[in-house]
Design a protein around this motif. Structure first.
Motif, mmCIF file in Angstrom:
data_model
loop_
_atom_site.group_PDB
_atom_site.id
_atom_site.type_symbol
_atom_site.label_atom_id
_atom_site.label_comp_id
_atom_site.label_asym_id
_atom_site.label_seq_id
_atom_site.Cartn_x
_atom_site.Cartn_y
_atom_site.Cartn_z
ATOM 1 N N ARG A 193 0.834 -1.202 0.000
ATOM 2 C CA ARG A 193 0.000 0.000 0.000
ATOM 3 C C ARG A 193 0.871 1.256 0.000
ATOM 4 N N MET A 194 1.951 1.242 0.762
ATOM 5 C CA MET A 194 2.850 2.398 0.817
ATOM 6 C C MET A 194 3.480 2.667 -0.539
ATOM 7 N N LYS A 195 3.790 1.616 -1.279
ATOM 8 C CA LYS A 195 4.410 1.769 -2.593
ATOM 9 C C LYS A 195 3.435 2.401 -3.588
ATOM 10 N N LYS A 196 2.141 2.220 -3.365
ATOM 11 C CA LYS A 196 1.139 2.836 -4.240
ATOM 12 C C LYS A 196 1.009 4.328 -3.983
ATOM 13 N N ILE A 197 1.346 4.744 -2.758
ATOM 14 C CA ILE A 197 1.252 6.164 -2.415
ATOM 15 C C ILE A 197 2.340 6.961 -3.123
ATOM 16 N N SER A 198 3.562 6.440 -3.116
ATOM 17 C CA SER A 198 4.682 7.119 -3.765
ATOM 18 C C SER A 198 5.867 6.153 -3.825
ATOM 19 N N ASP A 199 7.069 6.720 -4.015
ATOM 20 C CA ASP A 199 8.266 5.892 -4.175
ATOM 21 C C ASP A 199 8.763 5.392 -2.825
ATOM 22 N N PHE A 200 8.061 4.438 -2.286
ATOM 23 C CA PHE A 200 8.424 3.862 -0.993
ATOM 24 C C PHE A 200 9.386 2.705 -1.223
ATOM 25 N N ASP A 201 10.530 2.763 -0.518
ATOM 26 C CA ASP A 201 11.529 1.705 -0.663
ATOM 27 C C ASP A 201 12.198 1.490 0.688
ATOM 28 N N ASP A 202 11.958 0.333 1.279
ATOM 29 C CA ASP A 202 12.536 0.040 2.588
ATOM 30 C C ASP A 202 13.701 -0.962 2.480
ATOM 31 N N SER A 203 14.096 -1.274 1.274
ATOM 32 C CA SER A 203 15.113 -2.329 1.084
ATOM 33 C C SER A 203 16.491 -1.923 1.598
ATOM 34 N N THR A 204 16.768 -0.621 1.607
ATOM 35 C CA THR A 204 18.101 -0.165 2.028
ATOM 36 C C THR A 204 18.107 0.398 3.444
ATOM 37 N N LEU A 205 16.982 0.269 4.166
ATOM 38 C CA LEU A 205 16.871 0.859 5.495
ATOM 39 C C LEU A 205 16.963 -0.199 6.589
ATOM 40 N N ASN A 206 17.500 0.210 7.705
ATOM 41 C CA ASN A 206 17.541 -0.647 8.879
ATOM 42 C C ASN A 206 16.421 -0.248 9.834
ATOM 43 N N PHE A 207 15.778 -1.220 10.430
ATOM 44 C CA PHE A 207 14.726 -0.939 11.400
ATOM 45 C C PHE A 207 15.333 -0.361 12.677
ATOM 46 N N PRO A 208 14.624 0.566 13.359
ATOM 47 C CA PRO A 208 13.368 1.186 12.951
ATOM 48 C C PRO A 208 13.611 2.389 12.025
ATOM 49 N N PHE A 209 12.599 2.751 11.228
ATOM 50 C CA PHE A 209 12.688 3.939 10.396
ATOM 51 C C PHE A 209 11.291 4.524 10.244
ATOM 52 N N MET A 210 11.234 5.768 9.801
ATOM 53 C CA MET A 210 9.953 6.467 9.664
ATOM 54 C C MET A 210 9.784 7.025 8.269
ATOM 55 N N TYR A 211 8.530 7.122 7.864
ATOM 56 C CA TYR A 211 8.171 7.808 6.631
ATOM 57 C C TYR A 211 7.068 8.819 6.929
ATOM 58 N N LEU A 212 7.152 9.955 6.266
ATOM 59 C CA LEU A 212 6.111 10.976 6.363
ATOM 60 C C LEU A 212 5.318 10.981 5.067
ATOM 61 N N VAL A 213 3.995 10.945 5.184
ATOM 62 C CA VAL A 213 3.116 11.072 4.023
ATOM 63 C C VAL A 213 2.336 12.363 4.194
ATOM 64 N N ASN A 214 2.592 13.314 3.299
ATOM 65 C CA ASN A 214 1.937 14.621 3.373
ATOM 66 C C ASN A 214 1.381 14.973 2.003
#
Length: 421
Positions: A193-214
């Protein structure tokens, strides 16, 4: 270093550390007027046990400050009035001050860890975080009426971090917070669902991380560094709150707070298709408070708080309920709530909060005292209490009732549905 630390805690006022120095002059503003919990130790100059536990207390103050919670201390030799007010018979004495509640005494172990766990147990902010453990919750969280920015924390753990609770509580009127845990079964669907909103890519991130949707700005999706602190998030959200894009979006929402009349069939269909939480006002047409005047007062109240503006608002006069029979039947369905058990309650303004995705309802009535569970009729509507209802709704403190809303739709003619089996 040890010598400096030792000297620090032996001087009369214990000035070293992050604990806030409190006295009679600043106690009201710093503690009693605070919009957050405040942990306070009452001590005296010559108290051996106070001096002994001070290093742990300062360690606690530093740890709590890192997540946005304040810890303070009062020297009763300098503020004897507070000793009388809070009936302090022995020191050290620790009290947790929670907004709107009586102080809570702490009598446990005098270690930073034990006191910290006690504070976290009473921390505010949990209700401000939507746990996105079901895809329905995700869809509701990112509903079409969403105006305020959304912050989503992605974590491997299923427990909401205290720092995230705190930052979400502080900015509860300006942002919406959600958490997606890798431990939840719906995590993969949330990612999709996040990928449908915009260019969401968590493959290069380490947990935990945050995204802002505005959605009111460009780009829609912003990545927040995984190495966040309360200070950095506080500074960042403060600048976000003052941004022109967000302010313009809220202004547009203010100018278009449409209260659709549910006596009209097209507005009934709009309600059924609306995502998120919908507020339906059932308004009696009193001579001393016509419906137009009631709607004006509701709009004025909603404009005072950004978080109220994300709900979809509809109204229907109590005399027109028969034009929307499905709604009428649903709100009069027998339930555990005394507020919706009789049509007599519609002699005063009533609010029905409906969430179709989660199939639940909640009720508010201006003539009912919710604390005493008794009816208290008044000539004019208690709109201040309606504001309190919206506050509780925003904080997630309103008790919803599960309802079967799947069949909640305008009735069709037999010619459309065919023969009943």
């Amino acid at each position: 270093m040890k010598l400096i630390l030792c000297l620090c805690f032996l001087i009369e006022n214990y000035f070293c550390g992050d604990a806030v120095e409190l006295d009679t002059n600043n106690f009201k503003n710093e503690v009693l007027m605070a919009d957050n919990i405040f942990f306070v130790m009452f001590h005296t100059t010559n108290c051996y046990y106070c001096v002994q536990m001070m290093p742990e207390f300062e360690k606690l103050a530093t740890a709590m400050k890192s997540i946005g919670i304040f810890v303070g201390k009062v020297n009763l030799d300098q503020s004897p009035q507070l000793k009388r007010i809070y009936n302090i018979n022995g020191v050290p004495r620790m009290l947790l001050f929670v907004p709107g509640k009586a102080p809570i005494a702490y009598d446990g172990e005098r270690s930073a860890k034990a006191m910290g766990l006690f504070i976290i147990q009473h921390q505010l902010g949990g209700a401000q975080v939507t746990v996105l453990n079901k895809i329905e919750k995700f869809d509701n969280f990112f509903n079409e009426s969403a105006i305020l920015p959304r912050i989503v924390l992605f974590s491997k753990k299923s427990v909401i971090p205290p720092l995230f609770k705190q930052i979400c509580y502080k900015y509860r009127k300006n942002v919406r917070c959600g958490m997606a845990s890798h431990a939840h079964s719906a995590f993969k669907k949330v990612e999709e669902r996040m990928k449908k909103i915009s260019d969401f890519d968590d493959s290069t991130l380490n947990f935990p991380f945050m995204y802002l949707v505005n959605r009111s700005s460009s780009p829609v999706l912003s990545k927040i560094s995984s190495s966040f602190t309360f200070e950095s998030l506080d500074s960042w959200l403060s600048s976000l709150n003052s941004s022109k894009d967000t302010s313009d979006a809220l202004h547009d929402k203010n100018m278009n707070l449409a209260f659709a009349d549910l006596s009209r069939e097209e507005n009934q269909k709009a309600l059924l298709n609306a995502k998120g939480t919908n507020i339906v006002m059932i308004l009696p047409n009193h001579q001393d408070e016509p419906i137009e005047q009631q709607i004006l007062k509701i709009k004025e109240l909603i404009k005072e708080n950004n978080s109220y503006q994300e709900f979809n608002y509809f109204y229907i006069s109590s005399s027109s309920l028969s034009s929307f029979p499905q709604f009428h039947d649903a709100i009069l369905e027998p339930s555990s709530s005394s507020q919706n058990s009789s049509s007599d309650n519609f002699n005063s303004p009533t609010a029905v909060a409906i969430n179709f995705l989660e199939e639940k309802m909640a009720f508010w009535n201006s003539s009912l005292d919710e604390n005493e569970k008794t009816e208290k009729r008044s000539e004019k509507s208690n709109w201040k209490d309606f504001g309190s209802f919206l506050d509780r709704l925003v904080r997630g403190e309103v008790k919803f009732e599960k309802k079967n809303l799947k069949e909640f739709s305008p009735k069709k003619d037999k010619s459309e549905t065919g023969k009943e089996l």
